[in-house]
Design an enzyme around this catalytic site. Structure first.
Site, mmCIF file in Angstrom:
data_model
loop_
_atom_site.group_PDB
_atom_site.id
_atom_site.type_symbol
_atom_site.label_atom_id
_atom_site.label_comp_id
_atom_site.label_asym_id
_atom_site.label_seq_id
_atom_site.Cartn_x
_atom_site.Cartn_y
_atom_site.Cartn_z
ATOM 1 N N ARG A 22 0.862 -1.194 0.000
ATOM 2 C CA ARG A 22 0.000 0.000 0.000
ATOM 3 C C ARG A 22 0.894 1.238 0.000
ATOM 4 O O ARG A 22 1.803 1.327 0.803
ATOM 5 C CB ARG A 22 -0.966 -0.021 1.189
ATOM 6 C CG ARG A 22 -0.362 -0.263 2.557
ATOM 7 C CD ARG A 22 -1.371 -0.980 3.460
ATOM 8 N NE ARG A 22 -1.601 -2.332 2.918
ATOM 9 C CZ ARG A 22 -2.788 -2.908 2.886
ATOM 10 N NH1 ARG A 22 -3.840 -2.277 3.341
ATOM 11 N NH2 ARG A 22 -2.935 -4.109 2.388
ATOM 12 N N LYS A 24 1.234 5.691 -0.614
ATOM 13 C CA LYS A 24 0.607 6.929 -0.125
ATOM 14 C C LYS A 24 -0.726 7.145 -0.838
ATOM 15 O O LYS A 24 -1.725 7.460 -0.250
ATOM 16 C CB LYS A 24 1.585 8.075 -0.448
ATOM 17 C CG LYS A 24 1.357 9.341 0.251
ATOM 18 C CD LYS A 24 2.531 10.300 0.077
ATOM 19 C CE LYS A 24 3.196 10.094 -1.223
ATOM 20 N NZ LYS A 24 4.049 10.305 -2.026
ATOM 21 N N PHE A 25 -0.720 6.918 -2.165
ATOM 22 C CA PHE A 25 -1.890 7.300 -2.967
ATOM 23 C C PHE A 25 -2.815 6.132 -3.265
ATOM 24 O O PHE A 25 -3.809 6.302 -3.919
ATOM 25 C CB PHE A 25 -1.422 7.906 -4.295
ATOM 26 C CG PHE A 25 -0.807 9.268 -4.146
ATOM 27 C CD1 PHE A 25 0.519 9.399 -3.784
ATOM 28 C CD2 PHE A 25 -1.545 10.421 -4.349
ATOM 29 C CE1 PHE A 25 1.098 10.648 -3.637
ATOM 30 C CE2 PHE A 25 -0.977 11.672 -4.209
ATOM 31 C CZ PHE A 25 0.350 11.788 -3.850
ATOM 32 N N GLY A 26 -2.461 4.946 -2.823
ATOM 33 C CA GLY A 26 -3.356 3.837 -3.155
ATOM 34 C C GLY A 26 -2.638 2.504 -3.036
ATOM 35 O O GLY A 26 -1.455 2.449 -2.711
ATOM 36 N N HIS A 27 -3.372 1.454 -3.298
ATOM 37 C CA HIS A 27 -2.829 0.104 -3.108
ATOM 38 C C HIS A 27 -2.407 -0.522 -4.423
ATOM 39 O O HIS A 27 -2.848 -0.093 -5.494
ATOM 40 C CB HIS A 27 -3.902 -0.779 -2.449
ATOM 41 C CG HIS A 27 -4.287 -0.263 -1.090
ATOM 42 N ND1 HIS A 27 -5.342 -0.772 -0.376
ATOM 43 C CD2 HIS A 27 -3.766 0.720 -0.323
ATOM 44 C CE1 HIS A 27 -5.447 -0.117 0.772
ATOM 45 N NE2 HIS A 27 -4.494 0.797 0.824
ATOM 46 N N VAL A 28 -1.543 -1.540 -4.314
ATOM 47 C CA VAL A 28 -1.086 -2.276 -5.483
ATOM 48 C C VAL A 28 -1.558 -3.721 -5.324
ATOM 49 O O VAL A 28 -1.424 -4.281 -4.231
ATOM 50 C CB VAL A 28 0.455 -2.294 -5.577
ATOM 51 C CG1 VAL A 28 0.900 -2.844 -6.920
ATOM 52 C CG2 VAL A 28 1.017 -0.902 -5.365
ATOM 53 N N LYS A 43 -1.714 -0.828 -9.875
ATOM 54 C CA LYS A 43 -1.696 0.197 -8.827
ATOM 55 C C LYS A 43 -2.952 1.024 -8.979
ATOM 56 O O LYS A 43 -3.255 1.523 -10.083
ATOM 57 C CB LYS A 43 -0.458 1.081 -8.924
ATOM 58 C CG LYS A 43 -0.503 2.222 -7.902
ATOM 59 C CD LYS A 43 0.800 2.463 -7.208
ATOM 60 C CE LYS A 43 0.617 3.430 -6.030
ATOM 61 N NZ LYS A 43 1.917 3.778 -5.403
ATOM 62 N N ASP A 137 14.413 10.154 -7.635
ATOM 63 C CA ASP A 137 13.868 9.615 -6.381
ATOM 64 C C ASP A 137 14.389 8.198 -6.145
ATOM 65 O O ASP A 137 13.626 7.306 -5.760
ATOM 66 C CB ASP A 137 12.327 9.627 -6.454
ATOM 67 C CG ASP A 137 11.688 9.500 -5.070
ATOM 68 O OD1 ASP A 137 10.495 9.209 -4.997
ATOM 69 O OD2 ASP A 137 12.430 9.654 -4.071
HETATM 70 C C1 LIG Z 1 4.909 -3.858 -4.060
HETATM 71 N N1 LIG Z 1 5.173 -4.705 -5.224
HETATM 72 N N2 LIG Z 1 5.511 -6.005 -5.101
HETATM 73 C C2 LIG Z 1 5.693 -6.530 -6.302
HETATM 74 C C3 LIG Z 1 5.448 -5.534 -7.253
HETATM 75 N N3 LIG Z 1 5.489 -5.538 -8.605
HETATM 76 C C4 LIG Z 1 5.217 -4.385 -9.239
HETATM 77 N N4 LIG Z 1 4.875 -3.227 -8.611
HETATM 78 C C5 LIG Z 1 4.821 -3.212 -7.270
HETATM 79 N N5 LIG Z 1 4.482 -2.050 -6.657
HETATM 80 C C6 LIG Z 1 4.205 -0.833 -7.413
HETATM 81 C C7 LIG Z 1 5.513 -0.174 -7.826
HETATM 82 C C8 LIG Z 1 5.255 1.051 -8.644
HETATM 83 C C9 LIG Z 1 5.684 1.285 -9.919
HETATM 84 N N6 LIG Z 1 5.338 2.485 -10.423
HETATM 85 C C10 LIG Z 1 4.652 3.213 -9.574
HETATM 86 N N7 LIG Z 1 4.215 4.495 -9.907
HETATM 87 C C11 LIG Z 1 3.490 5.255 -9.045
HETATM 88 O O1 LIG Z 1 3.136 4.843 -7.951
HETATM 89 N N8 LIG Z 1 3.212 6.486 -9.528
HETATM 90 C C12 LIG Z 1 2.501 7.456 -8.839
HETATM 91 C C13 LIG Z 1 1.654 7.152 -7.784
HETATM 92 C C14 LIG Z 1 0.981 8.203 -7.164
HETATM 93 C C15 LIG Z 1 1.132 9.532 -7.565
HETATM 94 C C16 LIG Z 1 1.991 9.753 -8.619
HETATM 95 C C17 LIG Z 1 2.197 11.176 -9.075
HETATM 96 F F1 LIG Z 1 1.005 11.618 -9.503
HETATM 97 F F2 LIG Z 1 2.613 11.916 -8.025
HETATM 98 F F3 LIG Z 1 3.085 11.239 -10.043
HETATM 99 C C18 LIG Z 1 2.676 8.766 -9.262
HETATM 100 S S1 LIG Z 1 4.401 2.421 -8.111
HETATM 101 C C19 LIG Z 1 5.113 -4.386 -6.546
#
Ligand SMILES: Cn1ncc2ncnc(NCCc3cnc(NC(=O)Nc4cccc(C(F)(F)F)c4)s3)c21
Length: 273
Positions: A22, A24-28, A43, A137
């Site tokens: 999980r 900040k902005f949501g769950h995966v 996500k 980041d």
């Molecule tokens: C935990 N986990 N375990 C296995 C696994 N396999 C794949 N993925 C996982 N997790 C997700 C990893 C992510 C990749 N790209 C992301 N991108 C994102 O979260 N972008 C995003 C979100 C909110 C706001 C903004 C904004 F608007 F600020 F830009 C941008 S999150 C996994």
């Protein structure tokens, strides 16, 4: 490929599985695309939260940037879709999960494991910088581990296209003051600094400038107050590499291609990455 990019995905295209994490902005969630049986990570972001935090443009930039990146050490973002209340990112599934959990479990990594990870991250960043993309980041929370144990940089939510700055000056560079021209270069070196921090944390289990108060961490960063504790024992070669990356003057930080030729990397990194 182009056809799949044109495709409009909907939630009905997927069987949703267990939550993977999980943010900040949501769950995966782990999910399976029904037609292909392809396993992905989905996500789920709430539009309300994105609006509230005014990050919609960042998300659009992430999707745009990620759609052009193809590298074994960069987690793919295959596409996105949205419904009334949510935005869904269709992501490559990293079968061995989150690196930061692995680091917490092991306390710190061996020099071979740390060097192998650092080398693969350097190759991914060379690829990104070659496309004028900086991640900005790089930290353990944004690193995932693929099925073969390979590292994957994820979450380009804070990445930028360095050329954006130039393009916003309506095409001509002539009117850019030196600091503006330079800062575009400088940005690429922020990833070198972060990789140096990461290398230290892989080896010691804690980042180099950690302090109780944020203000103290801030001071230690500005002073580059770099200290190597006596435990765990770390080779002089590793300390040399870290010392060449954590340099205040951005133009003096070790370039990433030089990092791949450093003795510590040559002696410790597994070439397959
Ligand atoms: C935990 N986990 N375990 C296995 C696994 N396999 C794949 N993925 C996982 N997790 C997700 C990893 C992510 C990749 N790209 C992301 N991108 C994102 O979260 N972008 C995003 C979100 C909110 C706001 C903004 C904004 F608007 F600020 F830009 C941008 S999150 C996994």
């Amino acid at each position: 490929e182009a056809a799949s990019e044109k495709k409009r995905w909907t939630l009905n295209d997927f069987d949703i599985g267990k939550p993977l994490g999980r943010g900040k902005f949501g769950h995966v969630y782990i999910a399976r695309e029904k037609r292909s049986n392809h396993i992905v990570a989905l996500k789920v972001l709430f539009k309300s939260q994105l609006k509230q935090s005014q990050v919609e443009h960042q998300l659009r930039r992430e999707v745009e940037i990620q759609s052009h990146l193809r590298h074994p050490n960069i987690l793919r973002l295959y596409g996105y879709f949205y419904d009334q209340k949510r935005v869904y990112l269709i992501l490559e599934y990293a079968a061995k999960g989150e690196l930061y959990k692995e680091l917490q479990r092991c306390k710190h990594f061996s020099e071979r494991r740390a060097a192998t990870y650092v080398a693969s991250l350097a190759r991914a960043l060379i690829y990104c910088h070659g496309k004028h993309v900086i991640h900005r980041d790089i930290k353990p929370e944004n690193l995932l581990i693929g099925a073969q144990g390979e590292l994957k940089i994820a979450d380009f939510g804070w990445s930028v296209h360095t050329f954006n700055r130039r393009q916003t000056m309506c095409g001509t560079l002539d009117y850019l003051p030196p600091e503006m021209v330079e800062s575009a270069e400088h940005d690429a070196s922020v990833d070198i600094w972060s990789l140096g921090i990461l290398c230290y944390e892989f080896l010691y289990g804690v980042p180099p400038f950690e302090a109780k108060e944020h203000s103290d961490t801030y001071k230690r960063i500005l002073l580059v107050d770099l200290k190597f504790p006596p435990k765990p024992i770390v080779s002089a070669a590793a300390k040399d590499l870290i010392s060449q990356m954590l340099v205040r003057e951005t133009s003096k930080r070790m370039p990433l291609h030089k990092l791949l030729e450093h003795p510590w990397i040559i002696q410790n990194a597994d070439p397959s990455g």
